[in-house]
Scaffold this active site. Structure first.
Site, PDB file in Angstrom:
ATOM      1  N   CYS A 196       0.818  -1.224   0.000  1.00  0.00           N
ATOM      2  CA  CYS A 196       0.000   0.000   0.000  1.00  0.00           C
ATOM      3  C   CYS A 196       0.847   1.266   0.000  1.00  0.00           C
ATOM      4  O   CYS A 196       0.360   2.350  -0.331  1.00  0.00           O
ATOM      5  CB  CYS A 196      -0.923   0.013   1.212  1.00  0.00           C
ATOM      6  SG  CYS A 196      -2.015  -1.407   1.230  1.00  0.00           S
ATOM      7  N   HIS A 239      -3.702   6.938   2.621  1.00  0.00           N
ATOM      8  CA  HIS A 239      -4.066   5.636   2.067  1.00  0.00           C
ATOM      9  C   HIS A 239      -5.474   5.289   2.535  1.00  0.00           C
ATOM     10  O   HIS A 239      -5.796   5.403   3.718  1.00  0.00           O
ATOM     11  CB  HIS A 239      -3.047   4.603   2.558  1.00  0.00           C
ATOM     12  CG  HIS A 239      -3.414   3.205   2.198  1.00  0.00           C
ATOM     13  ND1 HIS A 239      -3.864   2.854   0.949  1.00  0.00           N
ATOM     14  CD2 HIS A 239      -3.418   2.060   2.929  1.00  0.00           C
ATOM     15  CE1 HIS A 239      -4.122   1.567   0.922  1.00  0.00           C
ATOM     16  NE2 HIS A 239      -3.861   1.063   2.111  1.00  0.00           N
ATOM     17  N   ASN A 248     -10.118  -0.483  -0.396  1.00  0.00           N
ATOM     18  CA  ASN A 248      -8.657  -0.351  -0.317  1.00  0.00           C
ATOM     19  C   ASN A 248      -8.058  -0.889  -1.613  1.00  0.00           C
ATOM     20  O   ASN A 248      -8.089  -2.089  -1.862  1.00  0.00           O
ATOM     21  CB  ASN A 248      -8.174  -1.142   0.901  1.00  0.00           C
ATOM     22  CG  ASN A 248      -6.663  -1.130   1.057  1.00  0.00           C
ATOM     23  OD1 ASN A 248      -5.938  -0.681   0.163  1.00  0.00           O
ATOM     24  ND2 ASN A 248      -6.188  -1.634   2.183  1.00  0.00           N
TER      25      ASN A 248
HETATM   26  N1  ACO Z   1     -18.665  -8.841   8.660  1.00  0.00           N
HETATM   27  C1  ACO Z   1     -19.120  -9.074   9.889  1.00  0.00           C
HETATM   28  N2  ACO Z   1     -18.332  -9.396  10.924  1.00  0.00           N
HETATM   29  C2  ACO Z   1     -17.006  -9.450  10.690  1.00  0.00           C
HETATM   30  C3  ACO Z   1     -16.460  -9.216   9.420  1.00  0.00           C
HETATM   31  C4  ACO Z   1     -17.359  -8.909   8.374  1.00  0.00           C
HETATM   32  N3  ACO Z   1     -16.935  -8.651   7.127  1.00  0.00           N
HETATM   33  N4  ACO Z   1     -15.123  -9.326   9.486  1.00  0.00           N
HETATM   34  C5  ACO Z   1     -14.823  -9.619  10.757  1.00  0.00           C
HETATM   35  N5  ACO Z   1     -15.962  -9.693  11.494  1.00  0.00           N
HETATM   36  C6  ACO Z   1     -16.097 -10.004  12.904  1.00  0.00           C
HETATM   37  C7  ACO Z   1     -14.921 -10.727  13.456  1.00  0.00           C
HETATM   38  O1  ACO Z   1     -15.026 -12.121  13.222  1.00  0.00           O
HETATM   39  C8  ACO Z   1     -15.003 -10.379  14.924  1.00  0.00           C
HETATM   40  O2  ACO Z   1     -15.966 -11.210  15.530  1.00  0.00           O
HETATM   41  P1  ACO Z   1     -15.709 -11.848  16.988  1.00  0.00           P
HETATM   42  O3  ACO Z   1     -15.575 -10.658  17.897  1.00  0.00           O
HETATM   43  O4  ACO Z   1     -16.924 -12.667  17.201  1.00  0.00           O
HETATM   44  O5  ACO Z   1     -14.442 -12.610  16.845  1.00  0.00           O
HETATM   45  C9  ACO Z   1     -15.581  -8.966  14.941  1.00  0.00           C
HETATM   46  O6  ACO Z   1     -16.153  -8.777  13.636  1.00  0.00           O
HETATM   47  C10 ACO Z   1     -14.557  -7.871  15.182  1.00  0.00           C
HETATM   48  O7  ACO Z   1     -13.390  -8.144  14.449  1.00  0.00           O
HETATM   49  P2  ACO Z   1     -12.152  -7.209  14.520  1.00  0.00           P
HETATM   50  O8  ACO Z   1     -11.091  -7.774  13.636  1.00  0.00           O
HETATM   51  O9  ACO Z   1     -11.793  -6.907  15.917  1.00  0.00           O
HETATM   52  O10 ACO Z   1     -12.763  -5.884  13.859  1.00  0.00           O
HETATM   53  P3  ACO Z   1     -12.098  -4.466  13.687  1.00  0.00           P
HETATM   54  O11 ACO Z   1     -12.940  -3.471  14.344  1.00  0.00           O
HETATM   55  O12 ACO Z   1     -10.637  -4.479  13.998  1.00  0.00           O
HETATM   56  O13 ACO Z   1     -12.246  -4.227  12.116  1.00  0.00           O
HETATM   57  C11 ACO Z   1     -10.867  -4.340  10.154  1.00  0.00           C
HETATM   58  C12 ACO Z   1     -11.628  -5.124  11.219  1.00  0.00           C
HETATM   59  C13 ACO Z   1     -11.879  -3.546   9.364  1.00  0.00           C
HETATM   60  C14 ACO Z   1     -10.140  -5.318   9.252  1.00  0.00           C
HETATM   61  C15 ACO Z   1      -9.869  -3.366  10.815  1.00  0.00           C
HETATM   62  O14 ACO Z   1      -9.139  -4.038  11.793  1.00  0.00           O
HETATM   63  C16 ACO Z   1      -8.909  -2.744   9.834  1.00  0.00           C
HETATM   64  O15 ACO Z   1      -9.291  -1.974   8.964  1.00  0.00           O
HETATM   65  N6  ACO Z   1      -7.592  -2.990  10.020  1.00  0.00           N
HETATM   66  C17 ACO Z   1      -6.572  -2.407   9.187  1.00  0.00           C
HETATM   67  C18 ACO Z   1      -6.556  -3.019   7.821  1.00  0.00           C
HETATM   68  C19 ACO Z   1      -5.543  -2.322   6.980  1.00  0.00           C
HETATM   69  O16 ACO Z   1      -5.565  -1.118   6.909  1.00  0.00           O
HETATM   70  N7  ACO Z   1      -4.601  -3.046   6.331  1.00  0.00           N
HETATM   71  C20 ACO Z   1      -3.464  -2.403   5.716  1.00  0.00           C
HETATM   72  C21 ACO Z   1      -3.476  -2.301   4.295  1.00  0.00           C
HETATM   73  S1  ACO Z   1      -3.609  -3.798   3.402  1.00  0.00           S
HETATM   74  C22 ACO Z   1      -2.169  -4.003   2.472  1.00  0.00           C
HETATM   75  O17 ACO Z   1      -1.107  -3.570   2.810  1.00  0.00           O
HETATM   76  C23 ACO Z   1      -2.272  -4.815   1.207  1.00  0.00           C
END
Ligand code: ACO
Length: 324
Positions: free
Chosen positions: A112, A251, A281
């Site tokens: 990214c 980003h 993204n």
């Molecule tokens: N729909 C519904 N529920 C979901 C989904 C979904 N699509 N995905 C995950 N959940 C659930 C999980 O299973 C979890 O359930 P549990 O509590 O029963 O285990 C719950 O939602 C919360 O999950 P978290 O992972 O804690 O959710 P979070 O608030 O952290 O959001 C997210 C997840 C959106 C992925 C966030 O962490 C994020 O954006 N992280 C950064 C991602 C990023 O920017 N990556 C870098 C770039 S990628 C690259 O370099 C190619």
């Protein structure tokens, strides 16, 4: 000599996948996706539409906006983690399609952060005497996304953005670039299979190791911290403060990450470019698409101080500060 962005362009494939479509594919909801990420829809490449196809279209638009002929380009850099093939570089395929006959061409892999890294490389080459460098971020993330994994498939989209860097003696252009990495955190975001560590085999494909794996929650925390730190680093290096910033182009991974960074920096959200609601993204393409939209909408004007900032797999994080 400075490198100034003289033209931008972007391209998104026609097909749009909405959150409602995803509700039919995995156990998720529009409400969850919007609340947790800010994403409403994303574009997906058509079957057979590859990274160089997207990148060439974005590049042509950037060249047109800059008024620079492809034959005048000295270098083409393509930031991508989803190139057409391991060999040759996607940059060479685009070089040929544009007719950029005298340009050097190579790809840059920093996930990214790729576009910001590539801008820094292009800037360095302009300072050594190159006149025009084309910097492209192009990704077909849909090919490395596991459409059965709700943790990741709601996040990514396909697209491309490009910028032409041209040498100028004016006191504007790229002011400084700040590039960082911490490979000890490689396993927060990775594609485990398909490379030389784990070449493609039937077992690798059956285990679905050709797709992105991400520890979202841990990545989130590192992203907020590093984006804040590198913004402050870039401003300090130029004797500027947050108050001097006119436009912040981060980003587009997650609206909550960006809002947390803006809060920490005390940067008003009116100065922040957000478009992940329509693109998701798009990895290395995300900043140049957002930049192009902001330029074409008239949000970025001559003299503005513009910050581009990314984080991603590696881990890497990077900031570029520009006087437009
Ligand atoms: N729909 C519904 N529920 C979901 C989904 C979904 N699509 N995905 C995950 N959940 C659930 C999980 O299973 C979890 O359930 P549990 O509590 O029963 O285990 C719950 O939602 C919360 O999950 P978290 O992972 O804690 O959710 P979070 O608030 O952290 O959001 C997210 C997840 C959106 C992925 C966030 O962490 C994020 O954006 N992280 C950064 C991602 C990023 O920017 N990556 C870098 C770039 S990628 C690259 O370099 C190619």
């Amino acid at each position: 000599m400075r490198a100034r962005i003289t033209g931008t362009g972007s391209y998104a494939p026609e097909r749009v996948l909405t959150n409602a479509d995803l509700e039919r594919m995995v156990e998720t909801s529009d409400e969850w996706i919007v609340e947790r990420t800010g994403i409403r829809e994303r574009h997906l490449a058509a079957p057979g539409e590859a990274c160089s196809d997207l990148g060439t279209k974005a590049a042509a638009r950037a060249l047109e906006a800059a008024g620079v002929a492809a034959s005048d380009l000295d270098m083409i850099l393509v930031a991508t983690c989803t190139g057409d093939a391991p060999l040759p570089s996607t940059a060479c395929l685009i070089q040929h399609r544009l007719g950029a006959t005298k340009a050097a061409a190579c790809d840059i892999g920093a996930a990214c952060c790729g576009f910001v890294y590539a801008l820094a490389v292009g800037d360095a080459y302009v300072k050594t005497g190159f006149r025009h460098v084309l910097v492209i971020g192009s990704e077909v993330m849909s090919t490395i996304t596991n459409w059965k994994d709700r943790n990741t498939c709601v996040l990514f989209g396909d697209g491309a953005g490009a910028a032409v860097l041209s040498a100028t003696t004016e006191d504007r252009g790229i002011l400084s670039s700040h590039l960082h990495s911490d490979g000890s955190l490689w396993n927060l975001i990775c594609v485990p299979g398909g490379g030389s560590r784990m070449p493609p085999t039937d077992k690798m494909l059956a285990d679905e190791l050709q797709y992105i794996k991400m520890k979202g929650n841990e990545t989130f925390k590192v992203a907020v911290k590093t984006l804040e730190e590198s913004a402050r680093e870039a401003l300090k290096a130029n004797g500027l403060t947050v108050g001097d910033l006119d436009v912040y182009v981060p980003h587009q991974a997650n609206a909550r990450i960006i809002k947390a960074v803006a809060t920490r920096l005390e940067l008003p959200m009116e100065k922040v470019v957000l478009n992940m609601d329509r693109y998701g993204n798009t990895s290395a393409a995300s900043i140049p698409i957002a930049l192009d939209e902001a330029v074409r909408a008239g949000r970025i004007k001559k003299g503005h101080v513009v910050m581009m900032a990314a984080f991603g797999s590696g881990l890497t994080w990077a900031t570029s500060l520009v006087r437009w």
